[in-house]
Design a protein around this motif. Structure first.
Motif, PDB file in Angstrom:
ATOM      1  N   LEU A 156       7.755   2.863  14.018  1.00  0.00           N
ATOM      2  CA  LEU A 156       7.747   4.364  12.813  1.00  0.00           C
ATOM      3  C   LEU A 156       7.724   3.263  11.460  1.00  0.00           C
ATOM      4  CD1 LEU A 156       7.546   7.553  12.586  1.00  0.00           C
ATOM      5  CD2 LEU A 156      10.459   7.017  12.476  1.00  0.00           C
ATOM      6  N   LEU A 157       7.060   4.352  11.233  1.00  0.00           N
ATOM      7  CA  LEU A 157       6.761   3.946  10.016  1.00  0.00           C
ATOM      8  C   LEU A 157       6.811   5.120   8.910  1.00  0.00           C
ATOM      9  CD1 LEU A 157       3.887   2.042   7.297  1.00  0.00           C
ATOM     10  CD2 LEU A 157       4.567   4.022   7.035  1.00  0.00           C
ATOM     11  N   VAL A 158       7.746   5.127   8.067  1.00  0.00           N
ATOM     12  CA  VAL A 158       7.741   6.824   6.597  1.00  0.00           C
ATOM     13  C   VAL A 158       7.821   6.242   5.389  1.00  0.00           C
ATOM     14  CG1 VAL A 158       8.696   8.750   7.145  1.00  0.00           C
ATOM     15  CG2 VAL A 158       9.436   7.934   8.343  1.00  0.00           C
ATOM     16  N   PHE A 159       6.330   7.101   5.037  1.00  0.00           N
ATOM     17  CA  PHE A 159       6.362   7.289   3.550  1.00  0.00           C
ATOM     18  C   PHE A 159       6.191   8.726   2.603  1.00  0.00           C
ATOM     19  CE2 PHE A 159       3.082   7.938   0.087  1.00  0.00           C
ATOM     20  CZ  PHE A 159       3.549   6.929  -0.776  1.00  0.00           C
ATOM     21  N   ARG A 160       7.315   9.109   1.764  1.00  0.00           N
ATOM     22  CA  ARG A 160       7.381  10.118   0.993  1.00  0.00           C
ATOM     23  C   ARG A 160       6.860   9.863  -0.254  1.00  0.00           C
ATOM     24  NH1 ARG A 160      10.614  12.865   4.208  1.00  0.00           N
ATOM     25  NH2 ARG A 160      12.013  11.724   5.535  1.00  0.00           N
ATOM     26  N   ASN A 161       5.335  10.975  -0.599  1.00  0.00           N
ATOM     27  CA  ASN A 161       4.996  10.876  -1.590  1.00  0.00           C
ATOM     28  C   ASN A 161       6.095  11.334  -2.644  1.00  0.00           C
ATOM     29  OD1 ASN A 161       3.338  10.749  -3.852  1.00  0.00           O
ATOM     30  ND2 ASN A 161       2.263  12.728  -2.866  1.00  0.00           N
ATOM     31  N   ARG A 162       6.482  10.598  -3.746  1.00  0.00           N
ATOM     32  CA  ARG A 162       7.286  10.938  -4.272  1.00  0.00           C
ATOM     33  C   ARG A 162       6.328  11.321  -5.924  1.00  0.00           C
ATOM     34  NH1 ARG A 162      12.118  10.647  -2.038  1.00  0.00           N
ATOM     35  NH2 ARG A 162      12.233   8.437  -0.107  1.00  0.00           N
ATOM     36  N   SER A 163       5.539  10.844  -6.319  1.00  0.00           N
ATOM     37  CA  SER A 163       5.300  11.695  -7.579  1.00  0.00           C
ATOM     38  C   SER A 163       4.590  12.970  -7.606  1.00  0.00           C
ATOM     39  CB  SER A 163       3.753  11.212  -6.855  1.00  0.00           C
ATOM     40  OG  SER A 163       2.748  11.849  -6.786  1.00  0.00           O
ATOM     41  N   LEU A 185       0.444  -1.030   0.001  1.00  0.00           N
ATOM     42  CA  LEU A 185      -0.012   0.141  -0.605  1.00  0.00           C
ATOM     43  C   LEU A 185       0.734   1.233   0.106  1.00  0.00           C
ATOM     44  CD1 LEU A 185      -2.460  -0.886   2.610  1.00  0.00           C
ATOM     45  CD2 LEU A 185      -3.048  -0.667   0.090  1.00  0.00           C
ATOM     46  N   LEU A 186       1.945   1.573   0.413  1.00  0.00           N
ATOM     47  CA  LEU A 186       3.090   2.142   0.763  1.00  0.00           C
ATOM     48  C   LEU A 186       4.085   1.504   0.571  1.00  0.00           C
ATOM     49  CD1 LEU A 186       2.198   3.262   4.201  1.00  0.00           C
ATOM     50  CD2 LEU A 186       1.107   3.982   2.534  1.00  0.00           C
ATOM     51  N   PRO A 187       4.286   1.941  -0.869  1.00  0.00           N
ATOM     52  CA  PRO A 187       5.943   1.303  -1.241  1.00  0.00           C
ATOM     53  C   PRO A 187       6.682   2.186  -1.098  1.00  0.00           C
ATOM     54  CG  PRO A 187       4.306   2.063  -3.267  1.00  0.00           C
ATOM     55  CD  PRO A 187       3.371   1.428  -2.329  1.00  0.00           C
ATOM     56  N   GLY A 188       8.021   1.790  -1.096  1.00  0.00           N
ATOM     57  CA  GLY A 188       9.289   2.299  -0.311  1.00  0.00           C
ATOM     58  C   GLY A 188       8.876   2.944   0.609  1.00  0.00           C
ATOM     59  N   CYS A 189       8.172   2.789   1.259  1.00  0.00           N
ATOM     60  CA  CYS A 189       8.448   3.277   2.320  1.00  0.00           C
ATOM     61  C   CYS A 189       8.825   2.291   3.903  1.00  0.00           C
ATOM     62  CB  CYS A 189       6.751   3.052   3.762  1.00  0.00           C
ATOM     63  SG  CYS A 189       6.556   1.562   4.209  1.00  0.00           S
TER      64      CYS A 189
END
Length: 210
Positions: free
Chosen positions: A203-210, A188-192
């Motif tokens: 701790l989960l960190v997801f950055r929207n790189r779009s 669901l959060l690829p690259g997180c």
């Protein structure tokens, strides 16, 4: 003895706020302590929680602390709320994701603006030997921290204010083990990035790189 594990990680979470962040959403805001810290940075903050009692307390504290510059607190269940797409520069969930289906993170992902960051301070049940090893390591540290907070509060003679701060939103026990969280987050959060923390948190960190 009041030692809040979520509050302990506020500074770690604030370090994930992207530069030039203008808008933020705090999901499961409780009585609003983290939302206040975001607003202190000059960020426009929406904060939601399904507990009307917690939101009422958060609004009262916002009025005392920041006036019109405070967070916008609303009683709402994020699983039943349509979030604006691509809107928020920063979304935080402190010990709240385990209150909802984990798939809800997809809606939070879609609400991120380009370059936006989603941070989850999550809880997980102890199921593996590694889980229990981390739990065992946390016990003495937790005891020392609780004692330190107790002594500090006694010296500060702040018992009355602390009683208000101890008001809590409803809590639930986590059921999804950390390996499953990692698997579902990878889809669901690829690259997180996910890392285990002390005090029964990750701790989960997801950055929207779009």
């Amino acid at each position: 003895m009041p030692f809040d594990h979520n509050d302990h990680y506020h500074r770690l979470l604030l370090r994930q706020v992207p530069p030039s962040c203008r808008t933020a959403l705090d999901v499961g805001c409780g009585t609003g302590r983290f939302a206040h810290r975001l607003a202190d940075l000059g960020i426009e903050v929406d904060a939601i929680d399904p507990s009307e009692e917690a939101v009422s307390e958060a609004r009262a504290r916002a009025g005392r602390a920041l006036g019109d510059r405070g967070p916008r607190f609303q009683p709402a269940d994020v699983t039943q709320t349509e979030l604006p797409g691509g809107h928020y520069d920063f979304i935080s969930c402190l010990a709240s994701v385990h209150h909802m289906p984990f798939g809800t993170v997809a809606a939070l992902r879609d609400a991120l603006a380009p370059g936006g960051v989603l941070v989850i301070l999550g809880c997980y049940p102890e199921r593996t030997r590694l889980d229990w090893a981390w739990s065992l390591a946390a016990v003495p540290v937790n005891a020392v921290a609780r004692l330190a907070v107790f002594v500090r509060d006694k010296l500060a003679a702040a018992a009355t204010d602390r009683d208000r701060d101890r008001m809590r939103a409803p809590v639930a026990q986590p059921t999804m083990p950390l390996p499953q969280i990692r698997r579902e987050a990878a889809v669901l959060l690829p690259g997180c990035r996910i890392r285990r923390l002390l005090f029964w948190r990750y701790l989960l960190v997801f950055r929207n790189r779009s």
